[in-house]
Write an enzyme that holds these catalytic residues in place. Structure first.
Site, PDB file in Angstrom:
ATOM      1  CD  GLU A   1      16.661  -7.584   1.211  1.00 56.29           C
ATOM      2  OE1 GLU A   1      15.613  -8.155   1.329  1.00 56.29           O
ATOM      3  OE2 GLU A   1      17.546  -7.182   1.535  1.00 56.29           O
TER       4      GLU A   1
ATOM      5  N   GLY B   1      22.699 -11.367  -0.155  1.00 61.30           N
ATOM      6  CA  GLY B   1      23.446 -10.682  -1.551  1.00 61.30           C
ATOM      7  C   GLY B   1      24.880 -10.567  -1.595  1.00 61.30           C
TER       8      GLY B   1
ATOM      9  CB  CYS C   1      20.941  -7.648   0.747  1.00 64.89           C
ATOM     10  SG  CYS C   1      20.311  -9.546   0.265  1.00 64.89           S
TER      11      CYS C   1
ATOM     12  CB  CYS D   1      17.136 -13.328   6.099  1.00 62.74           C
ATOM     13  SG  CYS D   1      17.522 -11.356   6.273  1.00 62.74           S
TER      14      CYS D   1
ATOM     15  CG  HIS E   1      21.251 -13.637  -3.953  1.00 62.07           C
ATOM     16  ND1 HIS E   1      20.921 -12.470  -3.596  1.00 62.07           N
ATOM     17  CD2 HIS E   1      21.010 -14.815  -3.305  1.00 62.07           C
ATOM     18  CE1 HIS E   1      20.541 -12.944  -2.373  1.00 62.07           C
ATOM     19  NE2 HIS E   1      20.644 -13.894  -1.977  1.00 62.07           N
TER      20      HIS E   1
END
Ligand SMILES: N[C@@H](CCC[C@H](N)C(=O)O)C(=O)O
Length: 270
Positions: A205, A217, A214, A73, A156
């Site tokens: 997400e 991301g 994100c 994260c 992802h």
């Protein structure tokens, strides 16, 4: 009562619990309750700071609102790194996550830079459910097609589209998140390359839904864009909650720089 901090990075918000003394153990139901905006404090991720042995300053555990655990994260890493830097009076710290040690440094204007580690581009490392070229996945959903898969310690799936803002992310996101090519589900990115080289990005997400930003991301999107020949190795990525400055180094590591903020401090009565 469990003390917590409510923090965010570009609106991607976190309940952060300092459990370095190991006094609390949350059940999956409690993770869901705390994360639920209807009944709990509400957040995109519940973050637990834990004690660690070795070189790192602390271990950061990441839970999604559905109770699942993630390996990465980016936005929370900046938040937790800023806490650790303040606490230790340092301008750099090492945050251990499930994917390894992430080096974070103080940048200009209170921003934090995190080395998010190597981008993973082999299908086994994303992971995908069968052997294929991660640069071009056989997924087609309406006008969405031909995404790129990237692992950043979490999976992802990045689609390059004409206009990310015109697409129904709430409808498409869950369908891609649960696509059978992703055995651990996936985070979903809709990206548009702008004429000035910046990238507009919207993210669905895994385990959380639509968020304002994100970090992992953004890392995955830059890597996907460079691999497709759509971007330079350095670019600004504009998410709903603000801008991240991104760089994919020649050694494979991705650097992410952006803001952090503490919204409030409170106590949980679980
Ligand atoms: N908000 C994050 C990513 C959080 C985890 C993700 N939902 C997953 O399950 O992998 C970020 O800033 O990177």
């Amino acid at each position: 009562m469990i003390p917590f901090r409510k923090m965010h990075g570009l609106g991607n918000d976190f309940v952060v619990i300092d459990n370095r003394h190991g006094q609390w153990s949350l059940t999956t139901d409690q993770v869901r309750l705390v994360s639920d905006r209807r009944f709990g404090v509400g957040c995109d991720q519940l973050i637990i700071m834990e004690a660690v042995e070795g070189d790192a300053d602390l271990f950061m555990r990441i839970y999604n609102p559905d109770g699942s655990e993630s390996g990465a994260c980016g936005n929370a890493t900046r938040c937790v790194a800023s806490l650790a830097m303040k606490e230790r009076g340092l301008d750099q710290v090492l945050i251990k996550t499930r994917r390894g040690n992430l080096h974070a440094t103080a940048a200009e204007a209170g921003d934090i830079t995190v080395d998010m580690g190597n981008a993973l581009i082999d299908w086994r490392d994303v992971p995908l459910s069968e052997e294929m070229d991660t640069l071009s996945l056989p997924i087609q959903l309406g006008s969405l097609e031909n995404p790129v898969a990237v692992g950043m310690g979490n999976p992802h799936c990045v689609f390059f589209v004409e206009d990310a803002d015109s697409l129904p992310l709430e409808k498409l996101g869950p369908q891609v998140e649960h696509h059978p090519l992703f055995p651990e589900r996936t985070n979903v990115e809709l990206a548009t390359i702008r004429p000035n080289g910046s990238i507009r990005l919207r993210v669905w997400e895994r385990g959380a839904g639509k968020t304002l930003a994100c970090g992992s991301g953004a890392c995955a999107t830059l890597v996907a864009a460079v691999r497709r020949g759509l971007s330079a190795r350095q670019a600004e990525i504009e998410l709903d909650g603000g801008v991240l400055k991104m760089q994919w180094l020649e050694n494979g590591h991705v650097l992410m720089t952006g803001a952090v903020a503490t919204a409030f401090i409170g106590e949980l009565d679980l």
